[in-house]
Design a protein around this motif. Structure first.
Motif, PDB file in Angstrom:
ATOM      1  N   ALA A  35     -45.133  21.446 -16.401  1.00 38.18           N
ATOM      2  CA  ALA A  35     -46.550  21.699 -16.129  1.00 38.18           C
ATOM      3  C   ALA A  35     -46.711  21.839 -14.625  1.00 38.18           C
ATOM      4  N   ILE A  36     -47.244  22.982 -14.206  1.00 41.47           N
ATOM      5  CA  ILE A  36     -47.404  23.269 -12.779  1.00 41.47           C
ATOM      6  C   ILE A  36     -48.890  23.247 -12.436  1.00 41.47           C
ATOM      7  N   LYS A  37     -49.251  22.297 -11.581  1.00 47.39           N
ATOM      8  CA  LYS A  37     -50.633  22.228 -11.114  1.00 47.39           C
ATOM      9  C   LYS A  37     -50.792  23.201  -9.950  1.00 47.39           C
ATOM     10  N   ILE A  38     -51.764  24.077 -10.059  1.00 48.90           N
ATOM     11  CA  ILE A  38     -52.043  25.023  -8.982  1.00 48.90           C
ATOM     12  C   ILE A  38     -53.191  24.450  -8.163  1.00 48.90           C
ATOM     13  N   MET A  79     -45.356  30.435  -5.122  1.00 48.98           N
ATOM     14  CA  MET A  79     -45.154  30.255  -6.555  1.00 48.98           C
ATOM     15  C   MET A  79     -43.782  30.782  -6.972  1.00 48.98           C
ATOM     16  N   ASP A  80     -43.350  31.888  -6.375  1.00 46.24           N
ATOM     17  CA  ASP A  80     -42.026  32.432  -6.710  1.00 46.24           C
ATOM     18  C   ASP A  80     -40.933  31.417  -6.408  1.00 46.24           C
ATOM     19  N   ASP A  81     -41.019  30.752  -5.246  1.00 41.50           N
ATOM     20  CA  ASP A  81     -40.027  29.730  -4.894  1.00 41.50           C
ATOM     21  C   ASP A  81     -40.060  28.578  -5.895  1.00 41.50           C
ATOM     22  N   LEU A  82     -41.260  28.159  -6.234  1.00 40.91           N
ATOM     23  CA  LEU A  82     -41.412  27.044  -7.172  1.00 40.91           C
ATOM     24  C   LEU A  82     -40.797  27.396  -8.536  1.00 40.91           C
ATOM     25  N   LEU A  83     -41.092  28.607  -9.029  1.00 40.20           N
ATOM     26  CA  LEU A  83     -40.537  29.039 -10.310  1.00 40.20           C
ATOM     27  C   LEU A  83     -39.020  29.200 -10.229  1.00 40.20           C
ATOM     28  N   GLU A  84     -38.534  29.735  -9.129  1.00 40.25           N
ATOM     29  CA  GLU A  84     -37.088  29.911  -8.955  1.00 40.25           C
ATOM     30  C   GLU A  84     -36.369  28.565  -8.969  1.00 40.25           C
TER      31      GLU A  84
END
Length: 191
Positions: free
Chosen positions: A135-138, A116-121
């Motif tokens: 919108a981030i689908k988990i 998730m950190d990579d995705l947010l970065e």
């Protein structure tokens, strides 16, 4: 926002996401955890990816409709440099629009090294997107977005959504995480 961009968005065909999900359920398409969707085998691979993304966008927009029922939120597929879809909301005689970018934290079976950190970065590359909703689908059980540290980003909003339990029609929506986030559990429509 440039008048030309608004006019382009206004000219698109918008769909009620709840009706899209009802029809998908009627046809036997159903979301499952792990980045997969139960789809008929005759749907070709490139179309499969697009259809899953369309259903994810519809699930997110349906969650917004449940959260804000008086806004008549609809969605159009419109891929551009910084977005995949456009949301239309508000009264039909004076609608508002916003671009929507979908991201997915895929299951560990699909890509165990994604974090998730990579995705947010990676959202930093949307540097000039002050009107963009992400919108981030988990797609991983056990990941609770309520404990995430969101880095400073120049975006309009960040939302998280996904299935509450594997094989369940219960989903959650959490956002806007750049403001005062709310948590909502909602049910996907059945056909």
């Amino acid at each position: 926002m440039a008048r030309e961009r608004l006019n382009h968005w206004a000219s698109q065909i918008y769909f009620n996401p709840t009706k899209v999900l009802e029809e998908a359920a009627r046809l036997g398409f159903r979301h499952v955890i792990g980045g997969r969707c139960r789809l008929p085998p005759e749907i070709a691979r490139p179309d499969r990816k697009r259809l899953i993304e369309d259903l994810d966008a519809a699930a997110f927009a349906h969650g917004l409709r449940v959260l804000i029922p008086d806004r008549d939120i609809c969605i159009a597929e419109l891929e551009a440099q910084d977005h995949d879809f456009v949301l239309r909301f508000g009264p039909p005689d004076d609608p508002g629009y916003c671009p929507l970018q979908l991201k997915v934290l895929v299951s560990k079976e699909v890509n165990e090294s994604q974090t998730m950190d990579d995705l947010l970065e990676n959202l930093n590359h949307y540097a000039d997107a002050a009107d963009l909703v992400v919108a981030i689908k988990i797609d991983r059980l056990g990941v609770d977005p309520r404990g995430l540290q969101i880095p400073p980003l120049e975006l309009a909003e960040i939302w998280f959504f996904g299935p509450s339990l594997e094989g369940s029609n219960m989903w959650y929506l959490y956002g806007d995480c750049l403001g005062s986030p709310l948590w909502l559990e909602f049910q996907l429509p059945e056909g």
